[in-house]
Design an enzyme around this catalytic site. Structure first.
Site, PDB file in Angstrom:
ATOM      1  CD  GLN A 177      76.291  50.780   9.453  1.00 32.37           C
ATOM      2  OE1 GLN A 177      76.519  49.625   9.072  1.00 32.37           O
ATOM      3  NE2 GLN A 177      76.428  51.146  10.714  1.00 32.37           N
ATOM      4  CB  ALA A 198      79.548  53.053  11.256  1.00 35.00           C
ATOM      5  CB  SER A 203      79.735  50.878   7.992  1.00 38.52           C
ATOM      6  OG  SER A 203      79.911  49.502   8.251  1.00 38.52           O
ATOM      7  CG  HIS A 205      80.334  45.611   8.104  1.00 35.35           C
ATOM      8  ND1 HIS A 205      80.556  44.256   8.189  1.00 35.35           N
ATOM      9  CD2 HIS A 205      80.609  46.107   9.338  1.00 35.35           C
ATOM     10  CE1 HIS A 205      80.925  43.939   9.419  1.00 35.35           C
ATOM     11  NE2 HIS A 205      80.966  45.049  10.142  1.00 35.35           N
ATOM     12  CG  ASP A 212      81.512  42.149  12.357  1.00 36.80           C
ATOM     13  OD1 ASP A 212      82.626  42.688  12.240  1.00 36.80           O
ATOM     14  OD2 ASP A 212      80.451  42.791  12.457  1.00 36.80           O
ATOM     15  CD  GLU A 261      84.122  46.946  16.309  1.00 37.76           C
ATOM     16  OE1 GLU A 261      84.213  46.381  15.198  1.00 37.76           O
ATOM     17  OE2 GLU A 261      83.300  47.841  16.544  1.00 37.76           O
ATOM     18  CG  HIS A 264      85.734  44.839  12.017  1.00 39.53           C
ATOM     19  ND1 HIS A 264      84.473  45.311  11.705  1.00 39.53           N
ATOM     20  CD2 HIS A 264      86.535  45.247  11.012  1.00 39.53           C
ATOM     21  CE1 HIS A 264      84.527  45.985  10.570  1.00 39.53           C
ATOM     22  NE2 HIS A 264      85.775  45.960  10.124  1.00 39.53           N
TER      23      HIS A 264
END
Length: 299
Positions: A177, A198, A203, A205, A212, A261, A264
């Site tokens: 990230q 981010a 984030s 993730h 995603d 989004e 996401h």
């Protein structure tokens, strides 16, 4: 000595016929202590051939961010690309940022006010058996085991209804990230990068609970238009049955702190996902947490 003065006299007489650029050269021959004068390079003058741009990188390296996903450019190669020089990340716009302690909770909230420890790596990461928009092994195929199993069931249900989906980006480490944020900051400036990617630690993730998702209908891109496709609409309707929510819904930007989004997915478990979806809430609203007014970064 007389010969040298004679030659000097002849040269001075001929200076009017000699170009100005040659005068210093001739006078230096007369007086070896005299230094020739050079014209400095002018602003905007082209650099010497062969100069490389620092941090140059292909568009494929940005695949973990939104938009323009090229399925053939995905893969581990882009993740292994060299990272650009590291800028100083901006601080949160308002309020105090806290480090979350319930990192293993599937209901953990990560945003611009609540961040993960830099060294947090989910202990149960696995690759779900689903189609991906890229080939090869890569960390971004991974999710936490519970979320991965649920995603397999979601994709199986989609395939049964001829809905073609593909995973694009799942787990993302703190370091990865940082690379993405650095790249965006280098290309767009810190302020603009903070709207589209981010800050490390903020984030979703990194939790291993997000994936995603896209489809061939939009070229596997992570774009808002995906929400208007049949695949995007099917996903929004059916994802809660398998424990997933569209984490950043349209019209809730002031609460989530993140732009819309439709791609996401965030795993929160079936009960919470269905209750959140049916009530039209965000995860922050469902848990009674304060919003993130003024924040527009993505997770």
């Amino acid at each position: 000595m007389g010969i040298r003065l004679l030659i000097a006299s002849l040269i001075i007489v001929g200076l009017a016929a000699v170009g100005v650029a040659k005068q210093d050269e001739l006078l230096q021959w007369i007086d070896p202590a005299r230094e020739p004068q050079f014209t400095p390079a002018q602003p905007g003058q082209a650099e010497q051939p062969g100069t490389e741009q620092a941090g140059a990188r292909s568009d494929a390296a940005q695949q973990d961010d939104h938009g323009g996903q090229n399925p053939s450019a995905g893969g581990a190669e882009a993740d292994d690309a060299a990272s650009p020089a590291e800028p100083e990340p901006p601080t949160a716009d308002e309020g105090e940022v806290v480090t979350v302690s319930n990192v293993q909770d599937v209901m953990v909230v990560v945003n611009k006010r609540r961040e993960l420890p830099a060294d947090y790596v989910p202990p149960d990461l696995v690759a779900p058996d689903i189609p991906f928009s890229f080939s090869g092994d890569a960390p971004k195929k991974l999710m936490r085991a519970e979320a991965a199993k649920a995603l397999e069931q979601l994709f199986a249900a989609a395939a049964a209804e001829q809905i073609e989906l593909a995973g694009v980006s799942g787990y993302r480490s703190y370091a990865r990230q940082q690379e993405i944020f650095n790249w965006n900051a280098q290309q767009q400036g810190l302020e603009e990068a903070n709207k589209t990617s981010a800050i490390p630690g903020q984030s979703e993730h990194q939790t291993g609970l997000a994936m995603d998702v896209s489809s061939p209908s939009v070229g596997y891109a992570l774009v808002e238009e995906f929400g208007e496709t049949k695949e995007g609409k099917w996903l929004a309707e059916h994802a809660p049955r398998y424990g997933f929510i569209i984490r950043y819904p349209k019209g809730k930007e002031a609460i989530t702190g993140y732009s819309y989004e439709p791609w996401h997915l965030r795993y929160v478990g079936v009960k919470a996902a269905q209750e959140i979806s049916e009530a039209g809430l965000t995860l922050e609203e469902y848990l009674g947490l304060a919003g993130n007014e003024g924040s527009k970064t993505k997770g």
